[in-house]
Motif scaffolding. Structure first.
Motif, PDB file in Angstrom:
ATOM      1  N   ASP A 139      32.298  47.505  31.141  1.00 50.43           N
ATOM      2  CA  ASP A 139      31.598  48.098  32.284  1.00 50.43           C
ATOM      3  C   ASP A 139      32.353  49.291  32.865  1.00 50.43           C
ATOM      4  OD1 ASP A 139      33.740  46.909  33.480  1.00 50.43           O
ATOM      5  OD2 ASP A 139      32.574  45.611  34.820  1.00 50.43           O
ATOM      6  N   ASN A 140      33.419  49.694  32.192  1.00 52.66           N
ATOM      7  CA  ASN A 140      34.169  50.891  32.577  1.00 52.66           C
ATOM      8  C   ASN A 140      34.838  50.796  33.946  1.00 52.66           C
ATOM      9  OD1 ASN A 140      33.332  52.286  30.181  1.00 52.66           O
ATOM     10  ND2 ASN A 140      31.340  52.559  31.163  1.00 52.66           N
ATOM     11  N   THR A 141      35.153  49.596  34.389  1.00 51.64           N
ATOM     12  CA  THR A 141      35.826  49.458  35.675  1.00 51.64           C
ATOM     13  C   THR A 141      37.328  49.234  35.542  1.00 51.64           C
ATOM     14  OG1 THR A 141      35.518  47.054  35.747  1.00 51.64           O
ATOM     15  CG2 THR A 141      33.769  48.424  36.709  1.00 51.64           C
ATOM     16  N   THR A 142      37.789  48.879  34.356  1.00 47.63           N
ATOM     17  CA  THR A 142      39.163  48.406  34.227  1.00 47.63           C
ATOM     18  C   THR A 142      39.768  48.856  32.906  1.00 47.63           C
ATOM     19  OG1 THR A 142      38.519  46.439  35.481  1.00 47.63           O
ATOM     20  CG2 THR A 142      40.647  46.361  34.366  1.00 47.63           C
ATOM     21  N   ILE A 143      41.052  49.234  32.950  1.00 44.76           N
ATOM     22  CA  ILE A 143      41.778  49.544  31.728  1.00 44.76           C
ATOM     23  C   ILE A 143      43.176  48.955  31.782  1.00 44.76           C
ATOM     24  CG2 ILE A 143      40.575  51.716  31.270  1.00 44.76           C
ATOM     25  CD1 ILE A 143      43.074  53.153  32.309  1.00 44.76           C
ATOM     26  N   TYR A 240      44.853  49.000  35.580  1.00 40.69           N
ATOM     27  CA  TYR A 240      44.182  49.731  36.648  1.00 40.69           C
ATOM     28  C   TYR A 240      42.723  49.306  36.720  1.00 40.69           C
ATOM     29  CZ  TYR A 240      42.182  53.593  39.315  1.00 40.69           C
ATOM     30  OH  TYR A 240      41.512  54.340  40.248  1.00 40.69           O
ATOM     31  N   THR A 241      42.237  49.061  37.934  1.00 46.14           N
ATOM     32  CA  THR A 241      40.832  48.687  38.094  1.00 46.14           C
ATOM     33  C   THR A 241      40.276  49.256  39.380  1.00 46.14           C
ATOM     34  OG1 THR A 241      39.266  46.836  38.154  1.00 46.14           O
ATOM     35  CG2 THR A 241      41.381  46.495  39.255  1.00 46.14           C
ATOM     36  N   SER A 242      39.016  49.604  39.346  1.00 47.98           N
ATOM     37  CA  SER A 242      38.293  49.999  40.546  1.00 47.98           C
ATOM     38  C   SER A 242      37.386  48.868  41.022  1.00 47.98           C
ATOM     39  CB  SER A 242      37.458  51.251  40.279  1.00 47.98           C
ATOM     40  OG  SER A 242      36.537  50.993  39.230  1.00 47.98           O
ATOM     41  N   SER A 243      37.414  47.749  40.320  1.00 48.72           N
ATOM     42  CA  SER A 243      36.589  46.605  40.683  1.00 48.72           C
ATOM     43  C   SER A 243      37.236  45.821  41.829  1.00 48.72           C
ATOM     44  CB  SER A 243      36.406  45.685  39.471  1.00 48.72           C
ATOM     45  OG  SER A 243      35.771  44.480  39.833  1.00 48.72           O
ATOM     46  N   GLN A 244      36.409  45.242  42.667  1.00 48.19           N
ATOM     47  CA  GLN A 244      36.896  44.365  43.734  1.00 48.19           C
ATOM     48  C   GLN A 244      36.897  42.905  43.306  1.00 48.19           C
ATOM     49  OE1 GLN A 244      38.137  45.655  46.656  1.00 48.19           O
ATOM     50  NE2 GLN A 244      37.799  47.578  45.541  1.00 48.19           N
ATOM     51  N   ASP A 245      36.536  42.647  42.062  1.00 48.59           N
ATOM     52  CA  ASP A 245      36.501  41.284  41.543  1.00 48.59           C
ATOM     53  C   ASP A 245      37.929  40.738  41.471  1.00 48.59           C
ATOM     54  OD1 ASP A 245      36.285  38.933  40.130  1.00 48.59           O
ATOM     55  OD2 ASP A 245      35.046  39.768  38.521  1.00 48.59           O
ATOM     56  N   VAL A 247      39.099  38.233  39.977  1.00 45.78           N
ATOM     57  CA  VAL A 247      39.469  37.784  38.637  1.00 45.78           C
ATOM     58  C   VAL A 247      40.081  38.939  37.856  1.00 45.78           C
ATOM     59  CG1 VAL A 247      38.599  36.912  36.441  1.00 45.78           C
ATOM     60  CG2 VAL A 247      37.775  35.937  38.588  1.00 45.78           C
ATOM     61  N   LEU A 248      39.436  40.110  37.933  1.00 50.57           N
ATOM     62  CA  LEU A 248      39.974  41.282  37.253  1.00 50.57           C
ATOM     63  C   LEU A 248      41.261  41.762  37.906  1.00 50.57           C
ATOM     64  CD1 LEU A 248      36.852  43.475  36.437  1.00 50.57           C
ATOM     65  CD2 LEU A 248      38.438  42.466  34.808  1.00 50.57           C
ATOM     66  N   ARG A 249      41.264  41.801  39.229  1.00 53.18           N
ATOM     67  CA  ARG A 249      42.385  42.391  39.957  1.00 53.18           C
ATOM     68  C   ARG A 249      43.657  41.558  39.837  1.00 53.18           C
ATOM     69  NH1 ARG A 249      40.950  46.163  44.010  1.00 53.18           N
ATOM     70  NH2 ARG A 249      42.548  45.368  45.420  1.00 53.18           N
ATOM     71  N   TYR A 250      43.518  40.255  39.720  1.00 52.03           N
ATOM     72  CA  TYR A 250      44.701  39.407  39.737  1.00 52.03           C
ATOM     73  C   TYR A 250      44.824  38.538  38.478  1.00 52.03           C
ATOM     74  CZ  TYR A 250      44.377  40.856  44.587  1.00 52.03           C
ATOM     75  OH  TYR A 250      44.273  41.615  45.721  1.00 52.03           O
ATOM     76  N   THR A 251      43.777  37.784  38.148  1.00 51.45           N
ATOM     77  CA  THR A 251      43.883  36.852  37.031  1.00 51.45           C
ATOM     78  C   THR A 251      44.044  37.575  35.704  1.00 51.45           C
ATOM     79  OG1 THR A 251      42.499  35.290  38.256  1.00 51.45           O
ATOM     80  CG2 THR A 251      42.806  34.879  35.904  1.00 51.45           C
ATOM     81  N   THR A 252      43.148  38.519  35.408  1.00 56.15           N
ATOM     82  CA  THR A 252      43.223  39.243  34.145  1.00 56.15           C
ATOM     83  C   THR A 252      44.490  40.085  34.075  1.00 56.15           C
ATOM     84  OG1 THR A 252      40.806  39.337  34.040  1.00 56.15           O
ATOM     85  CG2 THR A 252      42.025  40.844  32.614  1.00 56.15           C
ATOM     86  N   SER A 253      44.828  40.754  35.160  1.00 57.74           N
ATOM     87  CA  SER A 253      46.047  41.546  35.204  1.00 57.74           C
ATOM     88  C   SER A 253      47.271  40.679  34.916  1.00 57.74           C
ATOM     89  CB  SER A 253      46.195  42.204  36.575  1.00 57.74           C
ATOM     90  OG  SER A 253      47.449  42.826  36.706  1.00 57.74           O
ATOM     91  N   GLY A 254      47.367  39.544  35.598  1.00 55.10           N
ATOM     92  CA  GLY A 254      48.508  38.661  35.387  1.00 55.10           C
ATOM     93  C   GLY A 254      48.572  38.109  33.977  1.00 55.10           C
TER      94      GLY A 254
END
Length: 266
Positions: A139-143, A240-245, A247-254
């Motif tokens: 969805d182009n929000t996260t890399i 890096y993410t522009s999503s406020q989710d 899960v993406l911001r913390y779980t996936t990153s970690g």
């Protein structure tokens, strides 16, 4: 970091941040969706036409850059899927990334950033390239990006007090590498700098948490960078993410940073 050369340099910014739908124009926002590493073009400072990436099914990504060069990011043969994550194993490092994500990779010249009382200037690093690899969400929000330079030199940009300028490092990958950070071409705020353990090597890295200010029309976001001064290489790993989710911001990153393994010779 200190990336990138002239027109080739803008390919990284284009690859990371322009939308599939078309070129940026002076009178409209560049991105309607948060992130896209598909090559496109920008009206300033370069005059190039838009190109569209061709994505073969399941084997990798073949990309035509705005400068007529093409490259293919093929999946390594030892990639395996574990649950919802897929394993990438390269020469310098390995990690797990979401199985639905894509990969893009290129090698480009490195740039240096010089700060003095008159401001900041950008030059080419002497005979140094960096390998840039991007793992990106559909969805182009996260890399998740990596930049690896095969050198023992001190390549980190420094401010007038000789402290490492972390904003320049982040800007060189997520902003416009033709300019120093916190100029009209892109601004980043550094919120925290700490030591971080690294798996596979005996030394620690530097963890930098940052935010992106919407100075260029690109969607705001937050991220974390691991900056590694190795024995034989220098590396920057960024989520890096522009999503406020969350899960993406913390779980996936970690999960991705925890899965990161450096080669012992890094």
């Amino acid at each position: 970091m200190m990336p990138l050369r002239g027109t080739a340099l803008m390919a990284v910014t284009v690859i990371v941040l322009l939308a599939i739908s078309g070129c940026s124009q002076p009178d409209k926002t560049v991105l309607q969706t948060p992130l896209d590493i598909t090559p496109g073009s920008t009206a300033s400072p370069l005059q190039v036409s838009c190109q569209t990436a061709v994505i073969p099914a399941a084997t990798g990504i073949t990309t035509v850059t705005p400068y007529g060069q093409s490259y293919t990011a093929s999946f390594p043969p030892d990639q395996t899927v574990t649950g919802n994550y897929q394993h990438y194993a390269g020469t310098d490092y390995s990690l797990d990334y979401p199985a639905t994500w894509g990969i893009n990779v290129t090698t480009l010249p490195l740039r240096e950033y010089h700060h003095n009382s008159d401001g900041c200037t950008v030059t080419l690093a002497y005979e140094l390239d960096q390998e840039l690899r991007f793992f990106y969400s559909g969805d182009n929000t996260t890399i998740f990006s990596s930049s690896v330079v095969d050198t023992q030199r001190d390549i980190w940009p420094r401010d007038q007090d000789l402290h490492v300028d972390y904003a320049d490092i982040v800007n060189s990958i997520l902003g416009d590498p033709d300019y120093c950070a916190n100029t009209p071409m892109g601004a980043f705020t550094i919120s925290d700098v700490t030591d971080v353990p690294l798996t596979g090597v005996y030394y620690k890295g530097i963890r930098v948490d940052f935010g992106k200010i919407n100075a260029t029309g690109f969607t705001d976001g937050t991220g974390t960078a691991y900056i590694v001064t190795g024995v034989n290489r220098r590396g920057v790993f960024i989520f890096y993410t522009s999503s406020q989710d969350p899960v993406l911001r913390y779980t996936t990153s970690g999960y991705m940073f925890n899965s990161l393994r450096l080669d012992p010779g890094f």
